[in-house]
Write a protein that holds these residues in place. Structure first.
Motif, mmCIF file in Angstrom:
data_model
loop_
_atom_site.group_PDB
_atom_site.id
_atom_site.type_symbol
_atom_site.label_atom_id
_atom_site.label_comp_id
_atom_site.label_asym_id
_atom_site.label_seq_id
_atom_site.Cartn_x
_atom_site.Cartn_y
_atom_site.Cartn_z
ATOM 1 N N ILE A 1 -34.909 -43.595 5.132
ATOM 2 C CA ILE A 1 -36.069 -43.390 6.003
ATOM 3 C C ILE A 1 -36.749 -44.721 6.325
ATOM 4 N N VAL B 1 -38.268 -44.722 11.073
ATOM 5 C CA VAL B 1 -38.532 -43.438 11.720
ATOM 6 C C VAL B 1 -40.022 -43.277 11.950
ATOM 7 N N LEU C 1 -42.520 -40.299 13.119
ATOM 8 C CA LEU C 1 -42.706 -38.907 13.472
ATOM 9 C C LEU C 1 -43.934 -38.811 14.348
ATOM 10 N N PRO D 1 -36.883 -37.797 2.924
ATOM 11 C CA PRO D 1 -36.124 -36.696 3.505
ATOM 12 C C PRO D 1 -35.220 -36.013 2.471
ATOM 13 N N THR E 1 -32.147 -34.816 6.264
ATOM 14 C CA THR E 1 -33.050 -33.946 7.004
ATOM 15 C C THR E 1 -34.472 -34.470 6.906
ATOM 16 N N MET E 2 -35.013 -34.827 8.069
ATOM 17 C CA MET E 2 -36.406 -35.266 8.174
ATOM 18 C C MET E 2 -37.282 -34.022 8.263
ATOM 19 N N TRP F 1 -41.373 -32.310 8.745
ATOM 20 C CA TRP F 1 -42.751 -32.457 9.209
ATOM 21 C C TRP F 1 -43.465 -31.160 8.870
ATOM 22 N N VAL G 1 -38.481 -37.169 16.407
ATOM 23 C CA VAL G 1 -38.065 -38.289 15.579
ATOM 24 C C VAL G 1 -37.619 -39.368 16.552
ATOM 25 N N ARG H 1 -35.897 -43.166 16.892
ATOM 26 C CA ARG H 1 -35.142 -44.217 16.214
ATOM 27 C C ARG H 1 -35.033 -45.384 17.187
ATOM 28 N N TYR I 1 -38.056 -29.646 11.370
ATOM 29 C CA TYR I 1 -37.009 -30.465 10.772
ATOM 30 C C TYR I 1 -36.035 -30.997 11.816
ATOM 31 N N THR J 1 -31.941 -32.667 11.324
ATOM 32 C CA THR J 1 -30.894 -33.091 10.406
ATOM 33 C C THR J 1 -29.916 -34.019 11.118
#
Length: 129
Positions: free
Chosen positions: A10, A15, A17, A68, A83-84, A86, A97, A99, A117, A119
């Motif tokens: 992460i 990342v 959010l 994550p 998997t992120m 929130w 997300v 990047r 989420y 992934t």
């Protein structure tokens, strides 16, 4: 070890959010399909079967272990699923997300919960700058 790898991933992905309310531009995504993450798929099954404590227990575990979520990728010895997560605090319509060097990826809401989420399948040991 998974927590250390997850933290490195992460941090390395840089990342961001973003909880946004784009309303008419984009609509919220809610998915009843089986998530790629085995942990989220199991959570979804428990929620659908009426387990009222499943979501709060999940969030308690995330508070303790961190995010994550890093899990083995089915059928691959080289990859992991990352998997992120929130947790929506109020009415949330969209979460993304971002990047560096990549387009934004919308997160998905798990059923009608406060869990959003996304992934990604990444190679084990991958490092990003």
């Amino acid at each position: 070890m998974c927590a250390r790898i997850g933290t490195k991933i992460i941090n390395a992905l840089l990342v961001l959010l973003l909880n946004t309310s784009l309303g008419s531009v984009l609509s919220a995504q809610t998915v009843d399909d089986l998530p790629f993450s085995p942990r989220l798929a199991a959570l979804q099954d428990r929620l659908k079967s009426g387990d009222r404590d499943a979501l709060s227990n999940f969030w308690k575990e995330i508070d303790e272990r961190g995010a994550p979520i890093v899990e083995p990728a089915a059928g691959s010895d080289r990859d992991v699923l990352v998997t992120m997560l929130w947790r929506a605090k109020e009415e949330t319509r969209n979460v993304f997300v971002f990047r560096l060097g990549d387009i934004s990826k919308p997160m998905v809401r798990l059923l009608d919960t406060d869990l959003w989420y996304k992934t990604f399948q990444l190679q084990k040991g991958a490092r990003f700058i």
